[in-house]
Scaffold this motif. Structure first.
Motif, mmCIF file in Angstrom:
data_model
loop_
_atom_site.group_PDB
_atom_site.id
_atom_site.type_symbol
_atom_site.label_atom_id
_atom_site.label_comp_id
_atom_site.label_asym_id
_atom_site.label_seq_id
_atom_site.Cartn_x
_atom_site.Cartn_y
_atom_site.Cartn_z
ATOM 1 N N LEU A 39 13.667 -0.585 -0.461
ATOM 2 C CA LEU A 39 13.405 -0.466 -1.972
ATOM 3 C C LEU A 39 13.408 1.025 -2.574
ATOM 4 C CD1 LEU A 39 9.953 -2.627 -1.119
ATOM 5 C CD2 LEU A 39 12.057 -3.160 -2.763
ATOM 6 N N LEU A 40 13.309 1.886 -1.741
ATOM 7 C CA LEU A 40 13.296 3.361 -2.249
ATOM 8 C C LEU A 40 14.584 3.844 -2.227
ATOM 9 C CD1 LEU A 40 10.238 4.762 -0.244
ATOM 10 C CD2 LEU A 40 10.217 4.316 -2.859
ATOM 11 N N TYR A 41 15.841 3.240 -1.527
ATOM 12 C CA TYR A 41 17.196 3.594 -1.739
ATOM 13 C C TYR A 41 17.552 2.913 -2.847
ATOM 14 C CZ TYR A 41 22.054 3.941 -0.658
ATOM 15 O OH TYR A 41 23.418 4.290 -0.932
ATOM 16 N N HIS A 42 17.471 1.693 -3.067
ATOM 17 C CA HIS A 42 18.094 1.132 -4.284
ATOM 18 C C HIS A 42 17.522 1.142 -5.832
ATOM 19 C CE1 HIS A 42 21.122 -1.027 -1.772
ATOM 20 N NE2 HIS A 42 20.034 -1.138 -0.706
ATOM 21 N N PRO B 297 -2.630 -6.834 -8.168
ATOM 22 C CA PRO B 297 -1.343 -6.800 -7.946
ATOM 23 C C PRO B 297 -1.005 -5.502 -8.354
ATOM 24 C CG PRO B 297 -1.714 -8.984 -8.900
ATOM 25 C CD PRO B 297 -2.950 -8.310 -9.004
ATOM 26 N N LEU B 298 0.267 -5.107 -7.634
ATOM 27 C CA LEU B 298 0.814 -3.641 -7.904
ATOM 28 C C LEU B 298 1.960 -4.128 -8.942
ATOM 29 C CD1 LEU B 298 1.425 -0.715 -7.704
ATOM 30 C CD2 LEU B 298 3.149 -1.119 -5.691
ATOM 31 N N VAL B 299 1.886 -3.405 -10.263
ATOM 32 C CA VAL B 299 3.040 -3.859 -11.271
ATOM 33 C C VAL B 299 3.596 -2.647 -11.685
ATOM 34 C CG1 VAL B 299 3.173 -4.547 -13.615
ATOM 35 C CG2 VAL B 299 1.486 -5.566 -12.203
ATOM 36 N N VAL B 300 5.018 -2.495 -11.321
ATOM 37 C CA VAL B 300 5.749 -1.412 -11.452
ATOM 38 C C VAL B 300 7.269 -1.844 -12.135
ATOM 39 C CG1 VAL B 300 4.814 0.130 -9.629
ATOM 40 C CG2 VAL B 300 6.502 -1.444 -8.986
ATOM 41 N N TRP C 90 0.953 -1.199 -0.029
ATOM 42 C CA TRP C 90 0.012 -0.132 -0.006
ATOM 43 C C TRP C 90 0.909 1.331 0.107
ATOM 44 C CZ3 TRP C 90 -4.395 0.163 -2.002
ATOM 45 C CH2 TRP C 90 -5.381 -0.885 -1.624
ATOM 46 N N ALA C 91 2.123 1.181 0.678
ATOM 47 C CA ALA C 91 2.834 2.306 0.518
ATOM 48 C C ALA C 91 3.642 2.790 -0.447
ATOM 49 C CB ALA C 91 3.849 2.141 1.728
ATOM 50 N N MET C 92 3.903 1.654 -1.316
ATOM 51 C CA MET C 92 4.500 1.921 -2.559
ATOM 52 C C MET C 92 3.357 2.278 -3.531
ATOM 53 S SD MET C 92 7.714 1.377 -2.780
ATOM 54 C CE MET C 92 7.850 0.960 -4.523
ATOM 55 N N THR C 93 2.194 1.737 -3.383
ATOM 56 C CA THR C 93 1.074 2.182 -4.175
ATOM 57 C C THR C 93 0.806 3.632 -4.041
ATOM 58 O OG1 THR C 93 0.151 0.026 -4.195
ATOM 59 C CG2 THR C 93 -1.518 1.789 -4.830
ATOM 60 N N GLU C 94 0.796 4.128 -2.835
ATOM 61 C CA GLU C 94 0.287 5.524 -2.920
ATOM 62 C C GLU C 94 1.628 6.392 -3.167
ATOM 63 O OE1 GLU C 94 -2.086 7.123 -2.186
ATOM 64 O OE2 GLU C 94 -3.581 5.486 -1.377
ATOM 65 N N LEU C 95 2.711 5.696 -3.025
ATOM 66 C CA LEU C 95 4.103 6.529 -3.691
ATOM 67 C C LEU C 95 4.046 6.699 -5.012
ATOM 68 C CD1 LEU C 95 6.439 5.414 -0.948
ATOM 69 C CD2 LEU C 95 5.406 7.624 -1.105
ATOM 70 N N ILE C 96 3.530 5.592 -5.663
ATOM 71 C CA ILE C 96 3.774 5.601 -7.101
ATOM 72 C C ILE C 96 2.666 6.626 -7.569
ATOM 73 C CG2 ILE C 96 2.842 4.405 -9.086
ATOM 74 C CD1 ILE C 96 5.575 3.373 -8.354
ATOM 75 N N ARG C 97 1.583 6.644 -6.907
ATOM 76 C CA ARG C 97 0.349 7.600 -7.088
ATOM 77 C C ARG C 97 0.811 9.079 -6.983
ATOM 78 N NH1 ARG C 97 -4.255 7.558 -4.281
ATOM 79 N NH2 ARG C 97 -5.443 8.136 -6.052
#
Length: 202
Positions: free
Chosen positions: A160-163, A193-196, A15-22
């Motif tokens: 994940l956000l660092y690398h 699923p979150l696809v990035v 969910w955090a990655m989803t909101e950050l992508i958004r």
């Protein structure tokens, strides 16, 4: 114990990655903090997390919008109680809707919006002392693994956000149009699923 300690944390990271992508501007600001702090170690360690103030704001807002356990665990009233005009007999099973509390416009300004800075200079925390924000419950029956949960959410997210830099795949909708429909279950997963696309950050 394993389900509660891992399943919910992994759902929260998604969910955090989803909101950050958004919200790429928020992701960029968070990555700036993380990469500045982690540059000495070529990665993020547990010791670094205490210095990451914006990361903590992002996790708090993620748990407000997408708490992994929106109904908390069932409770039982120990005596006859009257609440808001309702009679609740002793031994009644009670479900607390933490999601509804966290989305109440009487308590939160623009509750549907992902705004981590709403927690800036705020005394709200995960401990359950503030009843408008109880992602881990409150009182004697609150989650006993709060410290472990926060660590297992913040550390993977920070690495994940660092690398990597993260973007939507070609042909995907605009980031702000990313589907945030929730699945049905005890743990609130993202329905699809979150696809990035991950690009290594050098």
């Amino acid at each position: 114990m394993f389900l509660a300690g891992s399943d919910t944390a992994s759902a929260a990271v998604v969910w955090a990655m989803t909101e950050l992508i958004r919200h790429p501007e928020i992701m960029k600001e968070l990555q700036k903090e993380i990469r500045e702090i982690g540059k000495e170690n070529l990665g993020i360690t547990e010791d670094d997390l205490g210095k990451m103030h914006y990361l903590k704001l992002v996790m708090k807002e993620t748990l407000r919008l997408h708490g992994p356990a929106p109904l908390l665990l069932p409770h039982e009233s120990i005596q006859d109680t009257k609440l808001l005009g309702y009679d609740i007999p002793a031994k009644t099973k009670v479900l607390v809707n933490a999601w509804a509390i966290a989305m109440d416009p009487l308590l939160w300004d623009e509750p549907d919006e992902f705004r981590p800075r709403r927690f800036l200079n705020s005394s709200l925390d995960y401990k359950g002392n503030n009843f408008e924000y109880i992602p881990f419950g409150t009182g004697r029956r609150k989650c006993p693994g709060i410290s472990f949960a926060i660590l297992t959410m913040e550390l993977p997210l920070a690495n994940l956000l660092y690398h990597f830099d993260w973007t939507m795949p070609n042909g995907a909708p605009k980031p702000e149009d990313l589907d945030i429909t929730e699945g049905f279950g005890i743990v609130t997963y993202k329905k699809d699923p979150l696809v990035v696309v991950a690009t290594p950050h050098i």
